[in-house]
Design an enzyme around this catalytic site. Structure first.
Site, mmCIF file in Angstrom:
data_model
loop_
_atom_site.group_PDB
_atom_site.id
_atom_site.type_symbol
_atom_site.label_atom_id
_atom_site.label_comp_id
_atom_site.label_asym_id
_atom_site.label_seq_id
_atom_site.Cartn_x
_atom_site.Cartn_y
_atom_site.Cartn_z
ATOM 1 N N ARG A 76 0.683 -1.237 0.073
ATOM 2 C CA ARG A 76 0.014 -0.021 -0.057
ATOM 3 C C ARG A 76 0.738 1.250 -0.009
ATOM 4 O O ARG A 76 1.826 1.268 0.456
ATOM 5 C CB ARG A 76 -1.079 0.073 1.136
ATOM 6 C CG ARG A 76 -1.864 -1.053 1.302
ATOM 7 C CD ARG A 76 -2.774 -0.910 2.550
ATOM 8 N NE ARG A 76 -2.078 -1.274 3.588
ATOM 9 C CZ ARG A 76 -1.643 -0.184 4.406
ATOM 10 N NH1 ARG A 76 -1.988 0.935 4.125
ATOM 11 N NH2 ARG A 76 -0.925 -0.368 5.576
ATOM 12 N N LYS A 216 -8.977 -2.522 0.220
ATOM 13 C CA LYS A 216 -8.740 -1.841 1.319
ATOM 14 C C LYS A 216 -9.537 -0.456 1.270
ATOM 15 O O LYS A 216 -9.784 0.145 2.202
ATOM 16 C CB LYS A 216 -7.203 -1.609 1.746
ATOM 17 C CG LYS A 216 -6.605 -2.749 2.168
ATOM 18 C CD LYS A 216 -7.047 -3.290 3.445
ATOM 19 C CE LYS A 216 -6.416 -4.540 4.124
ATOM 20 N NZ LYS A 216 -7.013 -5.177 5.255
ATOM 21 N N HIS A 235 -10.442 -5.363 11.514
ATOM 22 C CA HIS A 235 -9.371 -5.768 10.745
ATOM 23 C C HIS A 235 -8.800 -6.978 11.483
ATOM 24 O O HIS A 235 -7.848 -6.927 12.319
ATOM 25 C CB HIS A 235 -8.220 -4.689 10.766
ATOM 26 C CG HIS A 235 -7.163 -4.963 9.617
ATOM 27 N ND1 HIS A 235 -5.831 -4.766 9.708
ATOM 28 C CD2 HIS A 235 -7.300 -5.840 8.540
ATOM 29 C CE1 HIS A 235 -5.244 -5.137 8.761
ATOM 30 N NE2 HIS A 235 -6.058 -5.960 8.081
ATOM 31 N N SER A 252 0.449 -7.261 10.254
ATOM 32 C CA SER A 252 1.132 -8.233 9.390
ATOM 33 C C SER A 252 2.370 -8.813 9.979
ATOM 34 O O SER A 252 3.213 -8.232 10.516
ATOM 35 C CB SER A 252 1.856 -7.559 8.112
ATOM 36 O OG SER A 252 2.395 -8.332 7.037
ATOM 37 N N LYS A 256 -1.712 -13.773 12.186
ATOM 38 C CA LYS A 256 -3.376 -13.624 12.056
ATOM 39 C C LYS A 256 -3.976 -14.719 11.193
ATOM 40 O O LYS A 256 -4.909 -15.517 11.674
ATOM 41 C CB LYS A 256 -3.743 -12.263 11.804
ATOM 42 C CG LYS A 256 -5.288 -12.038 11.527
ATOM 43 C CD LYS A 256 -5.213 -10.395 11.441
ATOM 44 C CE LYS A 256 -4.596 -9.801 10.518
ATOM 45 N NZ LYS A 256 -5.386 -10.010 9.151
ATOM 46 N N THR A 257 -3.319 -14.692 9.800
ATOM 47 C CA THR A 257 -3.928 -15.822 9.013
ATOM 48 C C THR A 257 -3.368 -16.979 9.490
ATOM 49 O O THR A 257 -4.322 -18.160 9.374
ATOM 50 C CB THR A 257 -3.258 -15.472 7.570
ATOM 51 O OG1 THR A 257 -3.743 -14.194 7.426
ATOM 52 C CG2 THR A 257 -3.841 -16.385 6.684
ATOM 53 N N ASP A 271 -9.503 -11.558 7.314
ATOM 54 C CA ASP A 271 -9.011 -10.236 7.333
ATOM 55 C C ASP A 271 -9.875 -9.305 7.629
ATOM 56 O O ASP A 271 -9.534 -8.437 8.561
ATOM 57 C CB ASP A 271 -8.443 -9.859 5.868
ATOM 58 C CG ASP A 271 -7.355 -8.713 6.082
ATOM 59 O OD1 ASP A 271 -6.587 -8.628 6.839
ATOM 60 O OD2 ASP A 271 -7.483 -7.764 5.006
ATOM 61 N N ARG A 336 2.106 -11.990 -2.116
ATOM 62 C CA ARG A 336 0.561 -12.375 -1.544
ATOM 63 C C ARG A 336 -0.101 -13.378 -2.489
ATOM 64 O O ARG A 336 0.421 -13.417 -3.542
ATOM 65 C CB ARG A 336 -0.092 -10.902 -1.844
ATOM 66 C CG ARG A 336 0.187 -9.938 -0.782
ATOM 67 C CD ARG A 336 -0.350 -10.072 0.580
ATOM 68 N NE ARG A 336 -0.084 -9.193 1.655
ATOM 69 C CZ ARG A 336 -0.577 -8.719 2.643
ATOM 70 N NH1 ARG A 336 -1.604 -9.620 2.915
ATOM 71 N NH2 ARG A 336 -0.367 -7.742 3.527
#
Length: 549
Positions: A76, A216, A235, A252, A256-257, A271, A336
């Protein structure tokens, strides 16, 4: 070619099929685009990927996933993101370095240029989709892309309408995506821009091929709309057993994932979610997983998606045999993969779950100070939610020679247009109403900071997480951390007790104390930005260094 009709033969030799009936046969005039371009409406992602290959937008791996590159912008561009300051929303937005304002005149000037640019393309790709799996809160959107692969990304990531829904779909927000258009305008910080206009219901994106900007930008839209309805946008990732739901906040690299992908629990999403009257619901129709150092052993379900047709891989290095190398970060560390939620077998069919019994805050503490798991009071939960802490390790960026603290309010500050206290209050209210327990889990270092200590083993982290979610930590003995105030369990099934209290893992206790004081001071300094917008109880949950003197 007549792309608005079913069954046309595509340029890659397979039949281009609309994924659902009722494909619009009109033009894009209702979206302000007057063009002679061939407009492809609501194609399925396999058709779009075939077209992307034919148009040299990417190539296929040996297993059939699409590989693309985003150029110099591999993430981003926060300094190039703007919100239009207008009467309907300007009192709601927490303006500053994160939520940067621009005016309607600048937006309209750039929008005219974007539309003119898109109108001159030979082909355009359109998806009519939803953001939100809760039907009453689903935001109908339209995404207009220059590239087939970005259209495939959008179709992967948002909720795909049924045939009946498509018949009545009317976009409330439209994303105009022109990744190869680079603006020359003194009102911008670069040739890249992402501008959200809430009053107009429009987003314009130019000068960046990084696909994450598409999803996003709409996430930011939801984060302004939903709190006014008493719904908490988050988030976070989420999973459930059906009876037991958990949500996972984390920046990140914190896991989390990874940690939400549990074979014993069904994935709700990885997410973006809302917490409403009926519980948790996914905003998205897919996942956008970070793939750095991905392995089949540690993350089998995510690894399997990289071998599936329909997956879009960004900035992945592929060998001469067409096999991705997920350890190669020569293009970026932010590699990604985008894939539809259906690629995950172990998921909830409706992308929903009940009210969370457990709220998990994940951090990768490279200072080695925070305990691997701790239980938080409601005020501490609000404090750490607003803080949104993790730490970068030395060597990940030029000039970083020691751990560096990173704070991102609500674990997603760039996407939160309102004051973080608004989201924290909603979280506190919902946790109190539904009796949720908050946990802070450190997936980072133990026994010393990065370079001295070692990374917490993922099998221990999973054991601690499972114990918290299954209620196995309810009856154990706890010790209170002197500095941060949260409770640390003295025992946990499947975890050596000597790793639970961080000071005891350091060879030199005085070194731990000085490092912990340093980190606590960073927390306090960071929170000064938000102190005026939260309660006395939340401010009082800050780390206390004075009581140790």
């Amino acid at each position: 070619m007549l792309p608005n009709r079913k069954g046309q033969r595509g340029p890659a030799g397979r039949r281009i099929m609309a994924s659902i009936v009722g494909v619009p046969s009109g033009d894009l005039s209702e979206s302000g685009i007057d063009t002679d371009a061939t407009v492809y409406w609501n194609l399925d992602n396999l058709s779009l990927i075939d077209m992307a290959v034919d148009r040299d937008e990417g190539y296929l791996t040996a297993e059939g996933a699409l590989v693309t590159e985003t150029g110099e912008r591999t993430g981003r561009s926060p300094n190039d993101k703007f919100i239009v300051d207008e009467d309907s929303t300007n009192q709601d937005v927490h303006w500053g370095d994160v939520n940067i304002s621009t005016d309607s005149e600048i937006f309209e000037r750039l929008k005219v240029q974007v539309i003119d640019y898109l109108s001159q393309r030979d082909s355009l790709f359109v998806q009519d989709l939803y953001c939100g799996s809760e039907e009453s809160e689903a935001l109908p959107i339209r995404v207009i892309n220059q590239n087939a692969w970005h259209n495939a990304f959008a179709r992967n990531m948002f909720v795909r309408p049924t045939a009946e829904q498509l018949k009545t779909h009317t976009a409330q927000f439209t994303v105009y995506h022109a990744p190869h258009f680079e603006a020359e305008d003194d009102a911008l910080n670069s040739q890249c821009f992402v501008i959200v206009n809430y009053a107009a219901g429009e987003v314009i994106i130019g000068g960046t091929r990084y696909a994450g900007e598409i999803k996003k930008s709409i996430f930011s839209v939801m984060n302004l709309i939903l709190p006014k309805k008493g719904i908490l946008p988050m988030h976070c990732s989420a999973n459930t057993t059906g009876e037991n739901t958990a949500i996972f906040f984390g920046l990140s690299g914190t896991g989390k994932t990874t940690l939400s992908a549990d074979p014993k629990r069904a994935l709700i999403g990885d997410d973006e979610h809302g917490w409403g009257a009926n519980g948790v619901f996914n905003f998205e129709g897919g996942c956008y997983a970070k793939l750095i150092n991905l392995s089949e052993e540690d993350e089998p379900e995510i690894f399997a998606t990289t071998k599936q047709k329909g997956t879009v891989l960004e900035n992945i290095v592929v060998d001469s045999n067409g096999i991705p190398d997920f350890d190669d970060t020569s293009k970026t560390q932010n590699t990604r993969g985008s894939y539809p939620i259906e690629a995950i077998e172990n998921r909830t069919m409706d992308s929903k779950g009940g009210h969370p019994q457990n709220v998990i805050f994940l951090t990768c503490d490279a200072f080695g100070v925070l305990p691997p798991i701790s239980r938080l009071t409601p005020s501490q939960a609000a404090y750490h939610f607003i803080s949104g802490y993790t730490a970068k390790v030395a060597g990940t960026e030029m000039g970083v020679t020691e751990p560096q603290a990173t704070f991102s309010a609500c674990f997603g500050e760039p996407f939160m247009p309102m004051h973080p206290g608004v989201y924290a209050d909603l979280l506190s209210e919902k946790m109190a109403e539904h009796g949720s327990t908050a946990w802070l889990i450190n997936t980072g270092w133990s026994g010393g900071a990065y370079g001295v200590g070692s990374r917490m083993k993922i099998k221990y982290t999973r054991a601690m997480l499972n114990a918290a979610l299954d209620g196995e930590l309810d009856g154990v003995e706890y010790v209170t951390d002197e500095r941060f105030g949260f409770e640390i369990p003295k025992s946990c099934p499947g975890v050596p007790s000597d790793v639970l209290v961080p000071r005891q893992t350091w060879q030199n206790g005085e070194n731990y104390d000085s490092t912990a004081d340093k980190l606590a001071s960073m927390f306090n300094k960071n929170f000064e930005r938000y102190a005026d917008g939260v309660s006395e109880e939340v401010n009082a949950a800050a780390p206390n260094i004075n009581n140790l003197l």
